[in-house]
Scaffold this active site. Structure first.
Site, PDB file in Angstrom:
ATOM      1  N   HIS A 155       0.847  -1.196   0.000  1.00  0.00           N
ATOM      2  CA  HIS A 155       0.000   0.000   0.000  1.00  0.00           C
ATOM      3  C   HIS A 155       0.883   1.246   0.000  1.00  0.00           C
ATOM      4  CE1 HIS A 155      -3.497   2.486   1.058  1.00  0.00           C
ATOM      5  NE2 HIS A 155      -2.680   3.151   1.838  1.00  0.00           N
ATOM      6  N   ASP A 160     -14.261   3.529   8.909  1.00  0.00           N
ATOM      7  CA  ASP A 160     -13.188   4.404   8.437  1.00  0.00           C
ATOM      8  C   ASP A 160     -13.680   5.249   7.265  1.00  0.00           C
ATOM      9  OD1 ASP A 160     -10.492   5.437   7.790  1.00  0.00           O
ATOM     10  OD2 ASP A 160     -10.782   4.194   6.012  1.00  0.00           O
ATOM     11  N   ARG A 182     -13.397  13.730   7.692  1.00  0.00           N
ATOM     12  CA  ARG A 182     -12.050  14.331   7.787  1.00  0.00           C
ATOM     13  C   ARG A 182     -11.741  15.151   6.547  1.00  0.00           C
ATOM     14  NH1 ARG A 182      -8.364   9.461   8.256  1.00  0.00           N
ATOM     15  NH2 ARG A 182      -6.718  11.009   8.270  1.00  0.00           N
ATOM     16  N   SER A 191      -6.681   4.621   9.880  1.00  0.00           N
ATOM     17  CA  SER A 191      -7.416   4.485   8.627  1.00  0.00           C
ATOM     18  C   SER A 191      -6.739   3.470   7.700  1.00  0.00           C
ATOM     19  CB  SER A 191      -7.482   5.880   7.972  1.00  0.00           C
ATOM     20  OG  SER A 191      -7.919   5.808   6.656  1.00  0.00           O
ATOM     21  N   LYS A 232      -7.861  -0.854   7.107  1.00  0.00           N
ATOM     22  CA  LYS A 232      -8.239  -1.388   5.785  1.00  0.00           C
ATOM     23  C   LYS A 232      -7.319  -2.543   5.394  1.00  0.00           C
ATOM     24  CE  LYS A 232      -8.280   2.693   3.957  1.00  0.00           C
ATOM     25  NZ  LYS A 232      -8.570   4.093   3.880  1.00  0.00           N
TER      26      LYS A 232
HETATM   27  N1  URA Z   1      -5.114   7.180   3.036  1.00  0.00           N
HETATM   28  C1  URA Z   1      -6.039   6.553   3.811  1.00  0.00           C
HETATM   29  O1  URA Z   1      -6.523   5.481   3.479  1.00  0.00           O
HETATM   30  N2  URA Z   1      -6.413   7.149   4.965  1.00  0.00           N
HETATM   31  C2  URA Z   1      -5.901   8.317   5.377  1.00  0.00           C
HETATM   32  O2  URA Z   1      -6.276   8.789   6.436  1.00  0.00           O
HETATM   33  C3  URA Z   1      -4.949   8.970   4.568  1.00  0.00           C
HETATM   34  C4  URA Z   1      -4.570   8.360   3.399  1.00  0.00           C
END
Ligand code: URA
Length: 445
Positions: free
Chosen positions: A82, A161, A168, A183, A187
């Site tokens: 990621h 999230d 946010r 966050s 995931k």
């Molecule tokens: N990418 C994400 O998945 N979450 C964040 O808070 C910032 C970047």
């Protein structure tokens, strides 16, 4: 538990209990807490911070809010890489076939872009007919058969999230290390891979402006992972200038095909090889980064990674011929050249400004619903450290037939020059391996 008390506690800079964090997320999910109350808490958390316990509990609450992918049928060790996001970052497209060729499985759920350029899913859609939405069963079956699959992120993984991120995004509370860590890691945990590798970017075109912030985020992600039973590896890489030369969907697909033919660009190759090497060591396939990286470079030069990429495109119904004949990819109406008004050396290319110009010509979305032009973008002709003559082309702007003087001006302002030779700063700043590989052995590189 009362939402006002929870907000008040964070406003006063106090520490939450696990029950309070779980209740906050649960109240947001059930609608018992209003958006404005969650937003107030977010601002308090952004300003006063969350400690490692609170960040871990928030991550766990996000994971618990939805489904968890079951990859046990995938048939081997599964890797998920990621990136925190950067300009011209197309590494995922190369890593899928590189890692699958090296014998590990890759399960990638990716998003569309909402920032200045598109996300990985948008890039893949530049390949005609490429199917970017697989069902859970199709996804796992393809990993079993082919060793890799990529699909759009589904809303049922860590949905809390998603809800909090949407708030946010509109309350200037994205830029918080604990909130970003919770966050991202939630995931990744929900996506179910055995090996998690994070590419944390810092610099003008990244969420983390400085190396120090990036190190802090890397530490937080690794620590939260450890507390939740996941050994996470992190790579910190620079995002001051764009990665590679291409920014925009068709352009990035072309660059990846060239990379998979062993034709660079060097920075993109180095980062893909490093991320791939870290993944293979994390999977327990190789004991050292050096061995893993030698293998991965060889795949680029002997054509095996490109052959595997074609298998991926074919499996997901994309037009494989477009990888050999780039004229089958979405095209721009015209290509505008930006000549240099100075002679000397390129001192910097501001990635954020380049991304803004790409968005201005249609390569980025204005809102979640808006379309994206897959044929347009920016192709750099020079990178930091290159020598340039007066009048030489700095960059090509792939555009439609509207007036793009403003985008050209933004691009021009992205470049700074030096009369003296310039050495580009290092691309990869730090590599921290997880503590144990997927086979349960301690990693010692
Ligand atoms: N990418 C994400 O998945 N979450 C964040 O808070 C910032 C970047």
């Amino acid at each position: 538990m009362n939402i006002i008390e929870i907000i008040d506690k964070k406003r006063r800079g106090l520490t939450h209990s696990e029950e309070e964090v779980a209740a906050l997320v649960q109240m947001m999910e059930s609608g018992k807490a209003h958006d404005y109350q969650i937003s107030a808490w977010l601002m308090a958390a952004c300003i006063n911070g969350l400690n490692m316990d609170e960040t871990t509990w928030l991550t766990q609450a996000f994971v618990n809010s939805g489904k968890k992918m079951d990859l046990s049928e995938a048939g081997g060790v599964v890797v998920d890489k990621h990136s925190t996001g950067g300009v011209g970052d197309k590494t995922t497209l190369a890593l899928l076939p590189m890692l699958a060729t090296a014998g590990v499985k890759v399960a990638k759920l990716s998003g569309r872009g909402l920032g200045f350029t598109g996300g990985t899913i948008d890039k893949l859609e530049a390949i005609p007919n490429f199917k970017t939405s697989l069902s859970g069963i199709e996804f796992v079956e393809q990993i079993q058969k082919l060793g890799m699959a990529i699909s759009s992120q589904t809303a049922d993984l860590a949905p809390a999230d998603g809800k909090m991120y949407a708030l946010r995004d509109v309350t200037a509370t994205v830029a918080s290390i604990p909130l970003i860590a919770a966050s991202v890691i939630s995931k990744k945990i929900a996506a179910g891979a055995d090996v998690i590798v994070l590419d944390i970017k810092y610099g003008a075109g990244a969420f983390m402006g400085t190396l120090e912030e990036a190190k802090n985020l890397a530490f937080t992600c690794r620590e939260v992972g450890k507390r939740l039973g996941k050994s996470i590896s992190t790579v910190i890489s620079a995002m001051n200038q764009p990665l590679g030369y291409a920014i925009g969907h068709s352009l990035e697909v072309m660059e990846i095909v060239n990379l998979l033919k062993g034709k660079g660009p060097q920075d993109l190759e180095d980062l893909c090889v490093r991320l791939g090497g870290v993944s293979l060591v994390g999977a327990g396939t190789y004991a050292t980064l050096e061995e893993a990286e030698t293998r991965l470079r060889q795949e680029l030069y002997d054509g095996s990674a490109l052959a595997k990429f074609k298998e991926l495109v074919k499996a997901q119904k994309g037009d494989v011929a477009a990888l050999d004949d780039f004229s089958l990819l979405p095209q721009p109406d015209r290509v505008l050249m930006l000549p240099s008004t100075e002679a000397g050396y390129i001192a910097n290319i501001d990635a954020l400004e380049v991304a803004k110009s790409a968005k201005m010509v249609g390569a980025g979305r204005l809102s979640k619903e808006s379309g994206i032009n897959l044929g347009v973008g920016v192709l750099l002709r020079k990178k930091v450290g290159d020598k340039v003559k007066m009048g030489e082309t700095l960059v090509e702007l792939y555009a439609d037939d509207h007036d793009h003087r403003e985008a050209l001006q933004v691009l021009k302002n992205a470049f700074t020059f030096s009369p003296e030779p310039v050495t580009a700063p290092p691309l990869i700043e730090e590599v921290l391996m997880g503590d144990v590989c997927a086979k349960g052995l301690k990693i010692s590189v």
